[in-house]
Write an enzyme that holds these catalytic residues in place. Sequence first.
Site, PDB file in Angstrom:
ATOM      1  NE  ARG A 106       3.129 -21.273 -30.487  1.00 35.17           N
ATOM      2  CZ  ARG A 106       2.630 -21.381 -29.281  1.00 35.17           C
ATOM      3  NH1 ARG A 106       3.408 -21.055 -28.264  1.00 35.17           N
ATOM      4  NH2 ARG A 106       1.683 -22.065 -28.910  1.00 35.17           N
ATOM      5  CB  THR A 110      10.494 -27.720 -30.595  1.00 33.77           C
ATOM      6  OG1 THR A 110      10.307 -26.824 -31.557  1.00 33.77           O
ATOM      7  CG2 THR A 110      10.889 -28.979 -30.905  1.00 33.77           C
ATOM      8  CG  ASP A 202      -4.342 -20.673 -33.614  1.00 33.15           C
ATOM      9  OD1 ASP A 202      -3.362 -21.430 -33.416  1.00 33.15           O
ATOM     10  OD2 ASP A 202      -4.272 -19.810 -34.302  1.00 33.15           O
ATOM     11  CG  ASP A 205      -6.666 -21.726 -36.320  1.00 27.72           C
ATOM     12  OD1 ASP A 205      -5.920 -21.510 -37.499  1.00 27.72           O
ATOM     13  OD2 ASP A 205      -5.995 -22.944 -35.559  1.00 27.72           O
TER      14      ASP A 205
HETATM   15  C1  PRP Z   1       1.291 -17.524 -32.793  1.00 25.53           C
HETATM   16  C2  PRP Z   1       1.016 -15.955 -32.495  1.00 25.53           C
HETATM   17  C3  PRP Z   1       2.581 -15.692 -32.469  1.00 25.53           C
HETATM   18  C4  PRP Z   1       3.035 -17.044 -31.814  1.00 25.53           C
HETATM   19  C5  PRP Z   1       3.340 -16.654 -30.332  1.00 25.53           C
HETATM   20  O1  PRP Z   1       1.333 -17.924 -34.139  1.00 25.53           O
HETATM   21  O2  PRP Z   1       0.123 -15.314 -33.555  1.00 25.53           O
HETATM   22  O3  PRP Z   1       3.092 -15.419 -33.538  1.00 25.53           O
HETATM   23  O4  PRP Z   1       1.852 -18.116 -32.055  1.00 25.53           O
HETATM   24  O5  PRP Z   1       3.662 -17.756 -29.679  1.00 25.53           O
HETATM   25  P1  PRP Z   1       5.125 -17.689 -28.983  1.00 25.53           P
HETATM   26  O6  PRP Z   1       5.300 -16.414 -28.084  1.00 25.53           O
HETATM   27  O7  PRP Z   1       5.194 -18.958 -28.163  1.00 25.53           O
HETATM   28  O8  PRP Z   1       6.270 -17.560 -30.002  1.00 25.53           O
HETATM   29  P2  PRP Z   1       1.558 -19.248 -34.798  1.00 25.53           P
HETATM   30  O9  PRP Z   1       2.800 -19.735 -34.811  1.00 25.53           O
HETATM   31  O10 PRP Z   1       0.174 -20.181 -34.077  1.00 25.53           O
HETATM   32  O11 PRP Z   1       1.033 -18.979 -36.389  1.00 25.53           O
HETATM   33  P3  PRP Z   1       0.127 -18.634 -37.059  1.00 25.53           P
HETATM   34  O12 PRP Z   1      -0.128 -16.953 -36.725  1.00 25.53           O
HETATM   35  O13 PRP Z   1       0.281 -18.740 -38.415  1.00 25.53           O
HETATM   36  O14 PRP Z   1      -1.309 -19.288 -36.641  1.00 25.53           O
HETATM   37  N1  URA Z   2      -0.613 -18.438 -30.010  1.00 21.58           N
HETATM   38  C1  URA Z   2      -2.129 -18.434 -30.260  1.00 21.58           C
HETATM   39  O1  URA Z   2      -2.731 -18.096 -31.037  1.00 21.58           O
HETATM   40  N2  URA Z   2      -2.561 -18.401 -29.158  1.00 21.58           N
HETATM   41  C2  URA Z   2      -2.029 -18.858 -27.779  1.00 21.58           C
HETATM   42  O2  URA Z   2      -2.686 -18.938 -26.715  1.00 21.58           O
HETATM   43  C3  URA Z   2      -0.560 -19.133 -27.677  1.00 21.58           C
HETATM   44  C4  URA Z   2       0.092 -18.861 -29.066  1.00 21.58           C
END
Ligand code: PRP
Ligand code: URA
Length: 211
Positions: A106, A110, A202, A205
Amino acid sequence: MNYPNVFIFDHPLIKHKVSILREKSTGMKEFRELIEEITTIMTYEAMREVELVPVEVETPLEKTVQYRVPEESVAIVPILRAGLGMVNGVHKVFPTARVGHIGMYRDETTLAPQEYYCKLPEGIEKKTVFVVDPMLATGGSACDAIAALKKRGVCNIKMMSIIAAPEGIRRLATAHPDVKIYVSTLDRCLNEHGYILPGLGDAGDRLFGTK
Ligand code: PRP
Ligand code: URA
């Protein structure tokens, strides 16, 4: 959340495990194990509708016709990174499922998802595909991942998330009414940074210890 394609679990064991998952003092190892365990429980329900084929089985007493899920008929597609944490949970109950990967992150300002990787098993268009991602926040990542699969001809898709915000469910259920969405827990809302409240922080993480 009254959408015909949304199934929200209301199971005491899931509530128990999710409450530990949320706790900020829960460490990486326990967090990873809990994600896996919750996914396994969810998989039983999500696989309720998969196709069965008749097979002849010989018991010690007689021949009988029984039913099996064809090994080649199921695939798991984790949305990277956090979706990776759910793959073993599905494999525990269906070890022969092929795995495809879709990379999405994400944009921090935005909140729009950006696809950076896509590698899918051959013949995926003929399989029932379980898209997995523990967090359904705005729903953008799941919507785009599912659209990417549909573009490649996949038509039987199910989505599994552990924690969802109402905003994400609304968006996904409306954009893809043909996709059944399984969510272990429905949370209150998103904060101004797109994080789910009360949520768990997160997920990527916490799974991989990157922060
Ligand atoms: C997180 C999560 C989803 C997304 C959800 O991933 O694992 O993929 O956010 O958010 P949304 O419904 O608003 O799209 P992130 O973009 O943080 O990437 P990551 O898993 O690599 O940390
Ligand atoms: N992605 C995450 O990992 N946690 C949240 O709360 C939203 C998006």
